[in-house]
Design an enzyme around this catalytic site. Structure first.
Site, mmCIF file in Angstrom:
data_model
loop_
_atom_site.group_PDB
_atom_site.id
_atom_site.type_symbol
_atom_site.label_atom_id
_atom_site.label_comp_id
_atom_site.label_asym_id
_atom_site.label_seq_id
_atom_site.Cartn_x
_atom_site.Cartn_y
_atom_site.Cartn_z
ATOM 1 N N GLU A 164 0.652 -1.285 0.106
ATOM 2 C CA GLU A 164 0.068 -0.116 0.118
ATOM 3 C C GLU A 164 0.836 1.379 0.039
ATOM 4 O O GLU A 164 0.613 2.275 0.850
ATOM 5 C CB GLU A 164 -0.887 -0.108 0.992
ATOM 6 C CG GLU A 164 -1.974 -1.020 1.184
ATOM 7 C CD GLU A 164 -2.803 -1.125 2.336
ATOM 8 O OE1 GLU A 164 -4.043 -1.478 2.276
ATOM 9 O OE2 GLU A 164 -2.208 -0.977 3.580
HETATM 10 C C1 NGO Z 1 -3.908 -4.751 4.652
HETATM 11 C C2 NGO Z 1 -2.847 -3.609 5.255
HETATM 12 C C3 NGO Z 1 -2.722 -3.383 6.584
HETATM 13 C C4 NGO Z 1 -4.326 -3.496 7.187
HETATM 14 C C5 NGO Z 1 -4.878 -4.884 6.895
HETATM 15 C C6 NGO Z 1 -6.028 -4.849 7.560
HETATM 16 C C7 NGO Z 1 -1.691 -5.395 4.323
HETATM 17 C C8 NGO Z 1 -0.626 -6.083 3.796
HETATM 18 N N1 NGO Z 1 -1.797 -4.132 4.442
HETATM 19 O O1 NGO Z 1 -3.150 -5.733 4.706
HETATM 20 O O2 NGO Z 1 -2.057 -2.017 6.585
HETATM 21 O O3 NGO Z 1 -3.799 -3.301 8.620
HETATM 22 O O4 NGO Z 1 -4.935 -4.847 5.528
HETATM 23 O O5 NGO Z 1 -6.943 -6.171 7.267
#
Ligand code: NGO
Length: 533
Positions: free
Chosen positions: A339
């Site tokens: 992200e």
């Molecule tokens: C995503 C995000 C995290 C969140 C999570 C919540 C990843 C790899 N990045 O997973 O920052 O906490 O979802 O389910």
């Protein structure tokens, strides 16, 4: 009626058969009532399912006279001592750990077709023998032995037996070398004691990797001497604005030591270049504009980024990776990479090209979230796939192509093994961005065939992440992890041929009383035929 404390019953004979039956098997006199005692659990009633089970013969019964016999090796003795520590409180037996004698429970190292973590358990009237090539194998065998005993063995006070292990042979070894669980200690901080409690729960299911998500927008959780404000300031809050916290280096070493004593390797993660608000808030010079943002206690993602063009960014990365690698006897260092929505793609690739060699320079192997496959994964790197059924075909194809080119995969599909997903719409904890994930959905998939175009050999294992936006205490961890964690553990350990919901749900149901005895707060899914409490 007074609870019987496992010593020889002295008075009840005159009180009639009813009382005798109630005390069945509790002591050494009750020969007749023992016939009514619960039969030992079948050898196959274990989670994760063993590779092969050959039942037969007389059960072994642990008694006051049982000893734990170990090879003359300090590490085998440690496993024996751990086993004795598990069994003593509920049995009330002394269970001396010795390197001589016959019978009893024997822990023995030998060459053989056990692999690095497999074992054989042989049980009969004369004793139980666990054999493995490594202490880790013996340790996993101990978890099997433990699950074959009545759930009451997990209690901390003396319970009624009898403590029997069915006769026969279990031959077992894992399907995957990487069987992980992740705990997000950034969104909410968890103490060393809370992490240890989770480690003990993971060990029961033969999980061998503990991934700690040590940094994120909401908190930096590990002391770095060369950048002290990361922990002292960046660690000073958490989601919702609580006090946060961080591990000193001594704390962290203690976690690593404890995990190792349960044969888990700790995989530390510093999430970069996104998810870095806590670092950017701690040191203005890390920000492209030289202005530190405030600490963040919300739950949005994708708004922060290290400054890719600035030289100081790489001083920072070098210092953090060096200090963390020095605390890490394990092979891996996780650099996040998910992200990075505020990092331009070109910058992201540049950043990963510069950072992965730093990890290698300090002797560690890179793990990254699967977005790393959009850059140039270093040789030997592992990518952790966290997509879901609905993830776009192009993204899946990119991961598959990286896998064909040698990048190993750890599978953490969010709509299967993200432990922070709600079970149903009524689950009080967790989120549902990846959907509702009931126990069956969590279990019923095949890691070996999950992503098309991925060679089976690229799949190194399964990991169940627990993100902690909504998770504040051990009971919260447990409610979301149990029962799904057990399913993820089985997907990682058991051969595909043993997979099947109808058998699994029965074995899983048998874990319920064990979790009750251990004080684990779990979700009693209506999909699982739990015995009445
Ligand atoms: C995503 C995000 C995290 C969140 C999570 C919540 C990843 C790899 N990045 O997973 O920052 O906490 O979802 O389910």
């Amino acid at each position: 009626m007074r609870q019987h404390h496992g010593t020889t019953p002295r008075t009840p004979r005159v009180l009639g058969s009813l009382l005798l039956l109630a005390a069945a098997g509790a002591g050494t006199l009750g020969a007749a009532p023992e016939a009514r005692a619960a039969a030992p659990a079948p050898l196959s009633r274990v989670v994760p399912a063993p590779a092969s089970v050959t039942p037969g013969g007389t059960p072994y019964r642990i008694t006051r006279a049982t000893g734990i016999r170990v090879d003359a090796s300090a590490e085998v003795r440690r496993v024996g001592t751990y086993l004795a520590g598990l069994l003593r409180p509920a049995t009330g037996y002394p269970l001396p750990v010795t390197d001589h004698g016959t019978g009893g429970i024997r822990l023995h190292l030998a060459d053989g077709d056990f692999g690095a973590e497999g074992y054989r358990l042989l049980s009969g009237a004369g004793g139980v023998t666990l054999t493995a090539r490594t202490p880790a194998g013996l340790f996993h065998g101990v978890q099997t032995l433990r699950q074959l005993l009545p759930a009451a063995v997990e209690r901390k006070t003396v319970q009624r037996g009898p403590w029997q292990i069915a006769g026969g042979t279990v031959r077992d070894r894992p399907r995957y070398a990487y069987r992980g669980a992740m705990l997000d200690v950034s969104r909410h901080f968890f103490t060393v004691a809370q992490v240890k409690r989770y480690i003990d729960q993971l060990a029961l299911y033969k999980i061998n990797e503990l991934h700690l998500h040590l940094s994120d927008d909401q908190g930096w959780r590990i002391a770095i001497d060369s950048w002290p404000r990361l922990a002292s300031y960046g660690g000073s809050t958490q989601v919702g604005g609580g006090p946060g916290g961080h591990y000193t280096k001594a704390d962290y070493r203690e976690i690593v030591r404890y995990a190792a004593s349960r044969y888990l390797e700790v995989v530390p993660e510093i999430d970069m270049p996104g998810h870095t608000n806590a670092a950017l808030a701690s040191y203005a010079r890390l920000d492209c504009d030289g202005v530190a943002p405030p600490l963040y206690t919300g739950t949005q993602v994708g708004f922060s980024s290290l400054c890719v063009p600035k030289a100081v960014t790489y001083d920072f990365v070098d210092d953090v990776v060096r200090e963390l690698a020095a605390l890490t006897p394990g092979r891996y260092l996780h650099i996040g990479g998910d992200e990075a929505h505020s990092t331009p793609h070109g910058d992201y690739v540049t950043f990963m090209d510069r950072v992965q060699p730093v990890v290698a320079r300090y002797g560690k192997t890179v793990i990254g979230w699967h977005q790393l496959t959009g850059a140039h994964p270093a040789e030997g790197a592992l990518a952790q796939y966290w997509g879901l059924d609905g993830t776009g075909a192009a993204e899946k194809a990119q991961v598959a192509e990286a896998a064909r080119n040698g990048t190993g995969l750890i599978l953490s599909p969010a709509d299967r093994v993200y432990l922070d997903m709600k079970y149903t719409k009524d689950t009080g904890l967790g989120t549902r961005w990846a959907g509702l994930v009931e126990v069956r959905r969590s279990y019923d998939w095949n890691p070996g065939a999950y992503l098309s175009g991925v060679p089976a050999s690229a799949v190194r294992g399964v990991e169940a992440p627990l993100w902690s936006e909504t998770v504040k205490k051990s009971a919260d961890i447990e409610y979301l992890a149990f029962p799904r964690l057990a399913g993820a553990a089985e997907l990682g350990w058991s051969p595909a041929a043993t997979h099947g919901w109808s058998g699994y749900k029965v074995r899983l149901a048998a874990q319920g009383p064990r979790w009750d005895a251990l004080g684990i707060h779990y979700y009693r899914s209506p999909q699982v035929p739990w015995p009445a409490r």
